[in-house]
Design a protein around this motif. Structure first.
Motif, PDB file in Angstrom:
ATOM      1  N   LYS A  34     115.513  16.221  93.548  1.00  0.00           N
ATOM      2  CA  LYS A  34     115.747  15.193  94.565  1.00  0.00           C
ATOM      3  C   LYS A  34     117.082  15.399  95.277  1.00  0.00           C
ATOM      4  N   ILE A  35     118.110  15.812  94.542  1.00  0.00           N
ATOM      5  CA  ILE A  35     119.425  16.063  95.153  1.00  0.00           C
ATOM      6  C   ILE A  35     119.334  17.235  96.120  1.00  0.00           C
ATOM      7  N   PHE A  36     118.677  18.323  95.711  1.00  0.00           N
ATOM      8  CA  PHE A  36     118.563  19.477  96.604  1.00  0.00           C
ATOM      9  C   PHE A  36     117.715  19.152  97.836  1.00  0.00           C
ATOM     10  N   THR A  37     116.697  18.346  97.676  1.00  0.00           N
ATOM     11  CA  THR A  37     115.905  17.912  98.830  1.00  0.00           C
ATOM     12  C   THR A  37     116.780  17.091  99.776  1.00  0.00           C
ATOM     13  N   LEU A  38     117.586  16.205  99.217  1.00  0.00           N
ATOM     14  CA  LEU A  38     118.512  15.400 100.007  1.00  0.00           C
ATOM     15  C   LEU A  38     119.500  16.299 100.748  1.00  0.00           C
ATOM     16  N   LEU A  39     120.075  17.259 100.043  1.00  0.00           N
ATOM     17  CA  LEU A  39     121.061  18.155 100.654  1.00  0.00           C
ATOM     18  C   LEU A  39     120.443  19.010 101.754  1.00  0.00           C
ATOM     19  N   LYS A  40     119.220  19.459 101.543  1.00  0.00           N
ATOM     20  CA  LYS A  40     118.546  20.259 102.574  1.00  0.00           C
ATOM     21  C   LYS A  40     118.389  19.468 103.859  1.00  0.00           C
ATOM     22  N   GLY A  41     118.198  18.171 103.749  1.00  0.00           N
ATOM     23  CA  GLY A  41     118.087  17.326 104.931  1.00  0.00           C
ATOM     24  C   GLY A  41     119.419  17.041 105.592  1.00  0.00           C
ATOM     25  N   MET A  42     120.518  17.218 104.860  1.00  0.00           N
ATOM     26  CA  MET A  42     121.850  16.926 105.381  1.00  0.00           C
ATOM     27  C   MET A  42     122.543  18.148 105.987  1.00  0.00           C
ATOM     28  N   VAL A  43     122.137  19.314 105.559  1.00  0.00           N
ATOM     29  CA  VAL A  43     122.849  20.533 105.921  1.00  0.00           C
ATOM     30  C   VAL A  43     122.067  21.302 106.969  1.00  0.00           C
ATOM     31  N   LYS A  44     122.793  21.813 107.963  1.00  0.00           N
ATOM     32  CA  LYS A  44     122.166  22.653 108.965  1.00  0.00           C
ATOM     33  C   LYS A  44     122.451  24.102 108.574  1.00  0.00           C
ATOM     34  N   LEU A  45     121.387  24.867 108.408  1.00  0.00           N
ATOM     35  CA  LEU A  45     121.531  26.266 108.021  1.00  0.00           C
ATOM     36  C   LEU A  45     121.622  27.144 109.258  1.00  0.00           C
ATOM     37  N   ASN A  46     122.489  28.125 109.189  1.00  0.00           N
ATOM     38  CA  ASN A  46     122.592  29.127 110.241  1.00  0.00           C
ATOM     39  C   ASN A  46     122.108  30.441 109.670  1.00  0.00           C
ATOM     40  N   ASP A  47     120.949  30.896 110.115  1.00  0.00           N
ATOM     41  CA  ASP A  47     120.411  32.171 109.640  1.00  0.00           C
ATOM     42  C   ASP A  47     121.259  33.305 110.192  1.00  0.00           C
ATOM     43  N   LYS A  48     121.464  34.293 109.363  1.00  0.00           N
ATOM     44  CA  LYS A  48     122.280  35.429 109.754  1.00  0.00           C
ATOM     45  C   LYS A  48     121.675  36.671 109.108  1.00  0.00           C
ATOM     46  N   VAL A  49     121.328  37.654 109.901  1.00  0.00           N
ATOM     47  CA  VAL A  49     120.751  38.891 109.393  1.00  0.00           C
ATOM     48  C   VAL A  49     121.889  39.881 109.154  1.00  0.00           C
ATOM     49  N   VAL A  50     121.975  40.348 107.912  1.00  0.00           N
ATOM     50  CA  VAL A  50     123.010  41.333 107.561  1.00  0.00           C
ATOM     51  C   VAL A  50     122.400  42.398 106.658  1.00  0.00           C
ATOM     52  N   SER A  51     123.076  43.509 106.565  1.00  0.00           N
ATOM     53  CA  SER A  51     122.627  44.571 105.668  1.00  0.00           C
ATOM     54  C   SER A  51     122.877  44.141 104.232  1.00  0.00           C
ATOM     55  N   TYR A  52     122.251  44.844 103.303  1.00  0.00           N
ATOM     56  CA  TYR A  52     122.441  44.546 101.882  1.00  0.00           C
ATOM     57  C   TYR A  52     123.918  44.658 101.509  1.00  0.00           C
ATOM     58  N   GLU A  53     124.559  45.712 101.953  1.00  0.00           N
ATOM     59  CA  GLU A  53     125.967  45.942 101.625  1.00  0.00           C
ATOM     60  C   GLU A  53     126.840  44.803 102.162  1.00  0.00           C
ATOM     61  N   LYS A  54     126.569  44.380 103.392  1.00  0.00           N
ATOM     62  CA  LYS A  54     127.344  43.287 104.004  1.00  0.00           C
ATOM     63  C   LYS A  54     127.084  41.976 103.252  1.00  0.00           C
ATOM     64  N   PHE A  55     125.852  41.764 102.815  1.00  0.00           N
ATOM     65  CA  PHE A  55     125.522  40.554 102.051  1.00  0.00           C
ATOM     66  C   PHE A  55     126.327  40.530 100.758  1.00  0.00           C
ATOM     67  N   ILE A  56     126.337  41.628 100.037  1.00  0.00           N
ATOM     68  CA  ILE A  56     127.085  41.710  98.771  1.00  0.00           C
ATOM     69  C   ILE A  56     128.566  41.452  99.032  1.00  0.00           C
ATOM     70  N   GLU A  57     129.075  42.040 100.080  1.00  0.00           N
ATOM     71  CA  GLU A  57     130.492  41.867 100.413  1.00  0.00           C
ATOM     72  C   GLU A  57     130.804  40.399 100.719  1.00  0.00           C
ATOM     73  N   GLU A  58     129.938  39.758 101.499  1.00  0.00           N
ATOM     74  CA  GLU A  58     130.175  38.356 101.850  1.00  0.00           C
ATOM     75  C   GLU A  58     129.935  37.414 100.671  1.00  0.00           C
ATOM     76  N   ALA A  59     128.938  37.709  99.864  1.00  0.00           N
ATOM     77  CA  ALA A  59     128.609  36.830  98.744  1.00  0.00           C
ATOM     78  C   ALA A  59     129.628  36.928  97.612  1.00  0.00           C
ATOM     79  N   TYR A  60     130.085  38.129  97.330  1.00  0.00           N
ATOM     80  CA  TYR A  60     130.931  38.334  96.157  1.00  0.00           C
ATOM     81  C   TYR A  60     132.347  38.773  96.495  1.00  0.00           C
ATOM     82  N   GLY A  61     132.645  38.953  97.759  1.00  0.00           N
ATOM     83  CA  GLY A  61     133.964  39.437  98.133  1.00  0.00           C
ATOM     84  C   GLY A  61     134.027  40.946  97.966  1.00  0.00           C
ATOM     85  N   LYS A  62     135.009  41.536  98.563  1.00  0.00           N
ATOM     86  CA  LYS A  62     135.141  42.985  98.469  1.00  0.00           C
ATOM     87  C   LYS A  62     135.414  43.387  97.038  1.00  0.00           C
ATOM     88  N   GLN A  63     134.716  44.436  96.594  1.00  0.00           N
ATOM     89  CA  GLN A  63     134.879  44.861  95.195  1.00  0.00           C
ATOM     90  C   GLN A  63     135.428  46.250  95.115  1.00  0.00           C
TER      91      GLN A  63
END
Length: 139
Positions: free
Chosen positions: A110-139
């Motif tokens: 119920k909380i996640f359903t509520l949050l999905k209604g409150m948050v506007k998602l911005n889709d962004k297409v990135v490469s796998y490498e760029k996703f890892i970098e953005e998700a986990y920071g530079k390693q």
């Protein structure tokens, strides 16, 4: 969300309320997870209170019955009649630990359903490498 917590107190509280004996080193090692879990719980409780989120007993009963129907289906068996499912579900919910887990799961949904209604998602297409970098920071 920035939430300041009394860390020294929390570490002592974790050590003293743990079901098993826990060393100060183990508390220190796992503290970030404890702290993040507590922060999420505080955020969840605030969202529940401010938005009147409720999980009714019938919600829990229906959830357990649906889980049971799915289990029967996994084994290729037809589900028992609804009255029998009710009986089994009520029995499962009579176990306090299991009931708490089920209610927690339902509140999460119920909380996640509520949050999905409150948050506007911005889709962004990135490469796998760029996703890892953005998700986990530079390693």
């Amino acid at each position: 969300t920035k939430i300041d917590l009394p860390e020294a107190f929390l570490k002592r509280w974790i050590a003293s309320t743990s079901k098993e004996t826990i060393t100060p080193e183990k508390v220190e090692q796992d503290f970030e997870g404890y702290r993040n879990g507590l922060k999420w719980q505080l955020i969840q409780n605030k969202l529940i209170k401010e938005n009147g989120v409720k999980v009714e007993p019938q919600d829990a009963l229906n959830y357990v019955k649906a889980m049971m129907v799915n289990q029967y289906a996994q084994y290729g068996m037809p589900a028992p009649p609804d009255a029998e499912l009710d009986k089994y579900a009520k029995n499962a919910l009579s176990n306090q630990e299991e009931a708490n887990r089920i209610y927690d799961n339902l509140y999460q949904v119920k909380i996640f359903t509520l949050l999905k209604g409150m948050v506007k998602l911005n889709d962004k297409v990135v490469s796998y490498e760029k996703f890892i970098e953005e998700a986990y920071g530079k390693q």
